[in-house]
Design a protein around this motif. Sequence first.
Motif, PDB file in Angstrom:
ATOM      1  N   ILE A 116      24.231 -31.604 -36.774  1.00  0.00           N
ATOM      2  CA  ILE A 116      25.418 -31.224 -37.413  1.00  0.00           C
ATOM      3  C   ILE A 116      25.243 -29.799 -37.174  1.00  0.00           C
ATOM      4  CG2 ILE A 116      27.312 -31.031 -39.204  1.00  0.00           C
ATOM      5  CD1 ILE A 116      26.648 -33.972 -37.930  1.00  0.00           C
ATOM      6  N   GLY A 117      26.198 -29.018 -36.345  1.00  0.00           N
ATOM      7  CA  GLY A 117      26.075 -27.642 -36.108  1.00  0.00           C
ATOM      8  C   GLY A 117      26.628 -27.166 -34.933  1.00  0.00           C
ATOM      9  N   PHE A 118      26.764 -25.834 -34.699  1.00  0.00           N
ATOM     10  CA  PHE A 118      27.265 -25.376 -33.650  1.00  0.00           C
ATOM     11  C   PHE A 118      26.099 -24.526 -33.007  1.00  0.00           C
ATOM     12  CE2 PHE A 118      29.121 -22.892 -30.403  1.00  0.00           C
ATOM     13  CZ  PHE A 118      30.426 -23.586 -29.970  1.00  0.00           C
ATOM     14  N   ASP A 119      25.687 -24.928 -31.632  1.00  0.00           N
ATOM     15  CA  ASP A 119      24.446 -24.395 -31.382  1.00  0.00           C
ATOM     16  C   ASP A 119      24.358 -24.407 -29.524  1.00  0.00           C
ATOM     17  OD1 ASP A 119      21.760 -23.947 -30.461  1.00  0.00           O
ATOM     18  OD2 ASP A 119      20.913 -25.287 -31.958  1.00  0.00           O
ATOM     19  N   ASN A 120      24.660 -23.414 -29.198  1.00  0.00           N
ATOM     20  CA  ASN A 120      24.931 -23.078 -27.837  1.00  0.00           C
ATOM     21  C   ASN A 120      23.721 -23.538 -26.894  1.00  0.00           C
ATOM     22  OD1 ASN A 120      26.517 -22.375 -25.468  1.00  0.00           O
ATOM     23  ND2 ASN A 120      25.230 -20.469 -25.338  1.00  0.00           N
ATOM     24  N   ILE A 161      32.451 -31.441 -17.007  1.00  0.00           N
ATOM     25  CA  ILE A 161      32.228 -30.498 -15.722  1.00  0.00           C
ATOM     26  C   ILE A 161      30.850 -29.892 -15.741  1.00  0.00           C
ATOM     27  CG2 ILE A 161      33.185 -29.002 -14.150  1.00  0.00           C
ATOM     28  CD1 ILE A 161      36.058 -29.233 -15.391  1.00  0.00           C
ATOM     29  N   TYR A 162      30.268 -29.395 -16.935  1.00  0.00           N
ATOM     30  CA  TYR A 162      28.958 -29.120 -16.999  1.00  0.00           C
ATOM     31  C   TYR A 162      28.105 -30.265 -16.550  1.00  0.00           C
ATOM     32  CZ  TYR A 162      31.069 -25.787 -20.417  1.00  0.00           C
ATOM     33  OH  TYR A 162      31.978 -24.960 -21.242  1.00  0.00           O
ATOM     34  N   SER A 163      28.285 -31.516 -17.219  1.00  0.00           N
ATOM     35  CA  SER A 163      27.321 -32.497 -16.932  1.00  0.00           C
ATOM     36  C   SER A 163      26.968 -32.734 -15.465  1.00  0.00           C
ATOM     37  CB  SER A 163      28.058 -33.755 -17.631  1.00  0.00           C
ATOM     38  OG  SER A 163      28.029 -33.692 -18.820  1.00  0.00           O
ATOM     39  N   GLN A 199      40.557 -36.569 -31.988  1.00  0.00           N
ATOM     40  CA  GLN A 199      40.686 -36.420 -30.530  1.00  0.00           C
ATOM     41  C   GLN A 199      39.682 -36.743 -29.711  1.00  0.00           C
ATOM     42  OE1 GLN A 199      41.091 -32.038 -29.219  1.00  0.00           O
ATOM     43  NE2 GLN A 199      40.798 -32.987 -27.259  1.00  0.00           N
ATOM     44  N   LYS A 200      38.385 -36.562 -30.167  1.00  0.00           N
ATOM     45  CA  LYS A 200      37.304 -36.665 -28.915  1.00  0.00           C
ATOM     46  C   LYS A 200      36.733 -38.153 -29.214  1.00  0.00           C
ATOM     47  CE  LYS A 200      37.037 -32.233 -28.112  1.00  0.00           C
ATOM     48  NZ  LYS A 200      37.342 -31.794 -26.628  1.00  0.00           N
ATOM     49  N   GLY A 201      37.584 -39.002 -29.956  1.00  0.00           N
ATOM     50  CA  GLY A 201      37.210 -40.574 -29.732  1.00  0.00           C
ATOM     51  C   GLY A 201      36.241 -40.910 -30.837  1.00  0.00           C
ATOM     52  N   GLY A 260      35.925 -22.454 -29.352  1.00  0.00           N
ATOM     53  CA  GLY A 260      35.942 -23.590 -28.368  1.00  0.00           C
ATOM     54  C   GLY A 260      36.286 -23.402 -26.978  1.00  0.00           C
ATOM     55  N   GLY A 261      36.561 -24.233 -26.036  1.00  0.00           N
ATOM     56  CA  GLY A 261      36.942 -23.933 -24.796  1.00  0.00           C
ATOM     57  C   GLY A 261      37.861 -22.894 -24.317  1.00  0.00           C
ATOM     58  N   LEU A 262      38.748 -22.734 -24.921  1.00  0.00           N
ATOM     59  CA  LEU A 262      39.808 -21.347 -24.970  1.00  0.00           C
ATOM     60  C   LEU A 262      38.977 -20.019 -24.403  1.00  0.00           C
ATOM     61  CD1 LEU A 262      42.527 -19.852 -25.243  1.00  0.00           C
ATOM     62  CD2 LEU A 262      42.192 -19.919 -27.280  1.00  0.00           C
ATOM     63  N   GLY A 299      38.774 -30.487 -20.942  1.00  0.00           N
ATOM     64  CA  GLY A 299      37.277 -30.991 -20.965  1.00  0.00           C
ATOM     65  C   GLY A 299      36.681 -30.084 -20.101  1.00  0.00           C
ATOM     66  N   LEU A 300      35.481 -29.654 -20.734  1.00  0.00           N
ATOM     67  CA  LEU A 300      34.558 -28.906 -20.016  1.00  0.00           C
ATOM     68  C   LEU A 300      33.359 -29.268 -19.835  1.00  0.00           C
ATOM     69  CD1 LEU A 300      35.217 -25.184 -21.529  1.00  0.00           C
ATOM     70  CD2 LEU A 300      35.866 -25.981 -19.364  1.00  0.00           C
ATOM     71  N   ASN A 301      32.855 -30.074 -21.038  1.00  0.00           N
ATOM     72  CA  ASN A 301      31.351 -30.966 -20.959  1.00  0.00           C
ATOM     73  C   ASN A 301      31.099 -31.742 -19.885  1.00  0.00           C
ATOM     74  OD1 ASN A 301      29.646 -29.722 -22.902  1.00  0.00           O
ATOM     75  ND2 ASN A 301      31.657 -30.095 -24.229  1.00  0.00           N
ATOM     76  N   SER A 323      30.273 -32.122 -29.175  1.00  0.00           N
ATOM     77  CA  SER A 323      31.486 -32.574 -29.332  1.00  0.00           C
ATOM     78  C   SER A 323      31.966 -32.009 -30.650  1.00  0.00           C
ATOM     79  CB  SER A 323      32.046 -33.885 -29.255  1.00  0.00           C
ATOM     80  OG  SER A 323      33.270 -34.118 -29.501  1.00  0.00           O
ATOM     81  N   ARG A 324      33.212 -31.537 -30.984  1.00  0.00           N
ATOM     82  CA  ARG A 324      33.843 -31.525 -32.130  1.00  0.00           C
ATOM     83  C   ARG A 324      34.091 -32.800 -32.665  1.00  0.00           C
ATOM     84  NH1 ARG A 324      39.097 -29.976 -31.956  1.00  0.00           N
ATOM     85  NH2 ARG A 324      39.139 -30.155 -29.820  1.00  0.00           N
ATOM     86  N   LEU A 325      33.864 -32.941 -34.046  1.00  0.00           N
ATOM     87  CA  LEU A 325      33.673 -34.291 -34.399  1.00  0.00           C
ATOM     88  C   LEU A 325      34.890 -34.857 -35.128  1.00  0.00           C
ATOM     89  CD1 LEU A 325      29.825 -34.365 -35.734  1.00  0.00           C
ATOM     90  CD2 LEU A 325      30.858 -35.190 -33.694  1.00  0.00           C
TER      91      LEU A 325
HETATM   92  P1  ADP Z   1      37.420 -28.286 -27.074  1.00  0.00           P
HETATM   93  O1  ADP Z   1      37.666 -26.754 -26.577  1.00  0.00           O
HETATM   94  O2  ADP Z   1      38.625 -29.264 -27.347  1.00  0.00           O
HETATM   95  O3  ADP Z   1      36.586 -28.483 -28.227  1.00  0.00           O
HETATM   96  P2  ADP Z   1      36.139 -28.530 -24.579  1.00  0.00           P
HETATM   97  O4  ADP Z   1      35.285 -29.439 -23.798  1.00  0.00           O
HETATM   98  O5  ADP Z   1      37.328 -27.932 -23.586  1.00  0.00           O
HETATM   99  O6  ADP Z   1      36.533 -28.849 -25.729  1.00  0.00           O
HETATM  100  O7  ADP Z   1      35.199 -27.220 -24.754  1.00  0.00           O
HETATM  101  C1  ADP Z   1      34.241 -27.326 -25.675  1.00  0.00           C
HETATM  102  C2  ADP Z   1      33.227 -26.300 -25.346  1.00  0.00           C
HETATM  103  O8  ADP Z   1      32.940 -25.831 -26.898  1.00  0.00           O
HETATM  104  C3  ADP Z   1      32.220 -26.424 -24.570  1.00  0.00           C
HETATM  105  O9  ADP Z   1      31.646 -25.378 -24.108  1.00  0.00           O
HETATM  106  C4  ADP Z   1      31.056 -27.204 -25.428  1.00  0.00           C
HETATM  107  O10 ADP Z   1      29.679 -27.010 -25.182  1.00  0.00           O
HETATM  108  C5  ADP Z   1      31.236 -26.206 -26.771  1.00  0.00           C
HETATM  109  N1  ADP Z   1      30.982 -26.820 -27.919  1.00  0.00           N
HETATM  110  C6  ADP Z   1      31.661 -27.593 -28.707  1.00  0.00           C
HETATM  111  N2  ADP Z   1      30.804 -28.268 -29.899  1.00  0.00           N
HETATM  112  C7  ADP Z   1      29.777 -27.671 -29.937  1.00  0.00           C
HETATM  113  C8  ADP Z   1      28.716 -27.423 -30.653  1.00  0.00           C
HETATM  114  N3  ADP Z   1      28.313 -28.218 -31.943  1.00  0.00           N
HETATM  115  N4  ADP Z   1      27.525 -26.823 -30.339  1.00  0.00           N
HETATM  116  C9  ADP Z   1      27.631 -26.021 -29.344  1.00  0.00           C
HETATM  117  N5  ADP Z   1      28.778 -25.979 -28.401  1.00  0.00           N
HETATM  118  C10 ADP Z   1      29.562 -26.765 -28.634  1.00  0.00           C
END
Ligand code: ADP
Length: 487
Positions: free
Chosen positions: A358-362, A389-391, A309-311, A17-19, A385-387, A304-306
């Motif tokens: 559904i998945g983690f896909d950068n 700021i990216y947006s 917290q994320k609403g 995650g963001g950490l 929150g990072l997204n 987002s993480r589903l």
């Molecule tokens: P958190 O750390 O609480 O999940 P943040 O907004 O601080 O939320 O950071 C989330 C980071 O993880 C961002 O870089 C976001 O793009 C990434 N991320 C979250 N979910 C996914 C996903 N399903 N696939 C790809 N990247 C994700």
Amino acid sequence: MKVLMVSSEVFPLAKTGGLADVVGALSRTLVRVGNEVALAMPAYRTIFKNGFQLEETGIPVEVSIASRRVSGMILRTWLGENLPVYLIRADPYFLRDGLYGNSQGDYPDNAERFTFFSKAALELARKTAPWNVIHCHDWQTALIPVLKKIRIHSYPEIQKSKVLLTIHNLAYQGNFPASAWSLLNLDMQYFTPRYLEFYRNINFLKGGILFSDAFTTVSKKYAIEIKTTEYGCGLDGVIRDRERDLHGILNGLDYKEWNPETDPHIKKNYGDQDLDGKKSCKKELQEIYNLPPEPSVPLIGMVSRLVDQKGLDILLEAMGDLLRLDLQFVVLGTGEERYEKLLAGLCHSHPLRLGVKIGFDNTLAHKIEAGADLFLMPSKYEPCGLNQIYSLKYGTIPIVRSTGGLDDTIEDHNPLTGTGNGFKFNTHSGHALLEAVNRATTLYSNTEAWHQLMANAMACDFSWEKSAIEYFALYLQLLKTPSHPLP
Ligand code: ADP
């Protein structure tokens, strides 16, 4: 300034995650402006699998875990010429597929894994001293300030180092049953409500807050919120007691990773002077999600993480009404099974309006930032929150709830003056969310006003330099003040 940054994840080596993003980018920026920084993290399986160049350092570490002596080795890799990463290798703990758990949940020995990590990091700090500051992150490293302060004579080489703890999300505290206490090798007097005990459990983060020289969190608004019972996750009293040592420093953005002008993941690069490429990115995103290739229908994205917290709760409350509006919506995420299933079901019944993956896909996350017109973050709470700021950088207008870092970074659009960079709503409800989406989609149909809003968003600068300067100032302040005494 010599800083040892200790974290359980660092991008690009290991990330959940963001950490990971924050620790990686902050360290690189501190080095760029002339500091000496080293990172320390566990040597997870993913690091061996992903082909990073690893060196043996020959530095052994050995620590007590209850009545056993447990040893590890220190490997090293580099994130650029001047940024070494020490990898604490102890295969029984870290040579696993997940960082913190697997599909069955958290690993049952996480208390032991991160007690070992914290003790080993202190040994490493001692053997590579001197350090001005040991900067720890989240509960996984929160025992470092505790052990350093209580067992000061075990660590003479770093006696003068100051320990800073950054809380990236207060909800994750490292709460473990009392039976784990022996792992810490600390006197029972510290397993009391005054110290690490928290409703009969051991709370690592509580210890970190009490024993660090100062602690920070990742936005000014969140630093205020966590002192309240609503956002304090049970630790608000402890935080209020130490509020003079609490600082809010907003995360920055790594513009090398997230920049539509250079992003290698997106269909066509673009910038604020030439937005043409964004149209191709939108078309590609609609294709990926099998949505009609309509250029003028507003497309909302969410990565987002589903989880609550994320609403997700208020999103689903509003979803019926949202899907009746003339818009398209794409979601990428993983999380709680009930949310994954509900979203997949809605996607099945509304295939022309909603796409869900559904998945983690950068790569797909980058494509959503580039291809969407709007980005939704209806969080219940959001440390930074990072997204969003990216947006902003991608000209993708954020719709956010006004909490934590979302409130600090997004200024509500003012239709009279044309100022602002997004849309904000306050009440945590589906109705308030819907009202904000309505305001956004109405403005979207006014091309001139929309382009002004995009220009405002893309002009925002959240580069890491600003945040790194604030951390540097705090490090300096810490060095000038006497160590925080035993609580
Ligand atoms: P958190 O750390 O609480 O999940 P943040 O907004 O601080 O939320 O950071 C989330 C980071 O993880 C961002 O870089 C976001 O793009 C990434 N991320 C979250 N979910 C996914 C996903 N399903 N696939 C790809 N990247 C994700």
